[in-house]
Design a protein around this motif. Structure first.
Motif: not given
Length: 167
Positions: A20-33, A37-46
């Motif tokens: 999503c960014d120049a060469f990588s992404s900083d992803p995290y996951v959101v789970i909803t039901s 609403k819960l979310k994971t940690r952000v993983m930098k440049k991965n």
């Protein structure tokens, strides 16, 4: 509505996520039901992050969808959506209701194939892990995006005072 119990979702890892960014992404996951609403940690440049984050949802309705959405964390703008998937939990819950006795550890109780009704990227198995417990590992193919998968594991948790798994 009173909870039936809880579902423990271990968000294990992302596989070949979108850049999503120049060469990588900083992803995290959101789970909803429902309203949860819960979310994971952000993983930098991965684009192949390993989270191993455990998120727990209380379950009041086994038919309520569990949605998973991957986002790219942005500092100065709205986070980018990197795809989503629905966790189909019904086959897993049906296995729990079988009332099985003790089985050899690692027994595959049920195999679920990918089809148009689920987001599975590969065959998924509900596996007996002993002491009345089963787990299901799934690799979910992200929808609304050109690539990316997320590996999760689900496990039922009985809660004291809850009505149990009945539907």
């Amino acid at each position: 509505m009173n909870p039936m119990g809880a579902i423990k979702i271990t968000v294990k890892r992302g596989i070949d996520l979108k850049v999503c960014d120049a060469f990588s992404s900083d992803p995290y996951v959101v789970i909803t039901s429902g309203s949860q609403k819960l979310k994971t940690r952000v993983m930098k440049k991965n684009c192949n992050p390993v989270w191993n984050d455990v998120l727990t949802l209380s379950m009041t309705d086994p038919n309520m969808p569990i949605n998973l959405t991957v986002f790219d964390k942005d500092t100065f703008s709205k986070d980018d959506k990197m795809g989503d998937a629905t966790i189909q939990i019904k086959p897993y819950l049906e296995c729990l209701q079988m009332g099985l006795g003790e089985l050899p550890l690692g027994t595959a109780v049920k195999k679920i194939q990918p089809d148009e009704h689920n987001c599975l990227a590969d065959e998924s198995k509900v596996v007996w892990v002993g002491k009345g417990k089963m787990i299901q590992d799934m690799i979910l193919k992200l929808q609304n995006v050109d690539r990316g998968k997320v590996q999760v594991q689900v496990e039922w948790i009985d809660l004291p005072g809850c009505r149990g798994l009945k539907f």
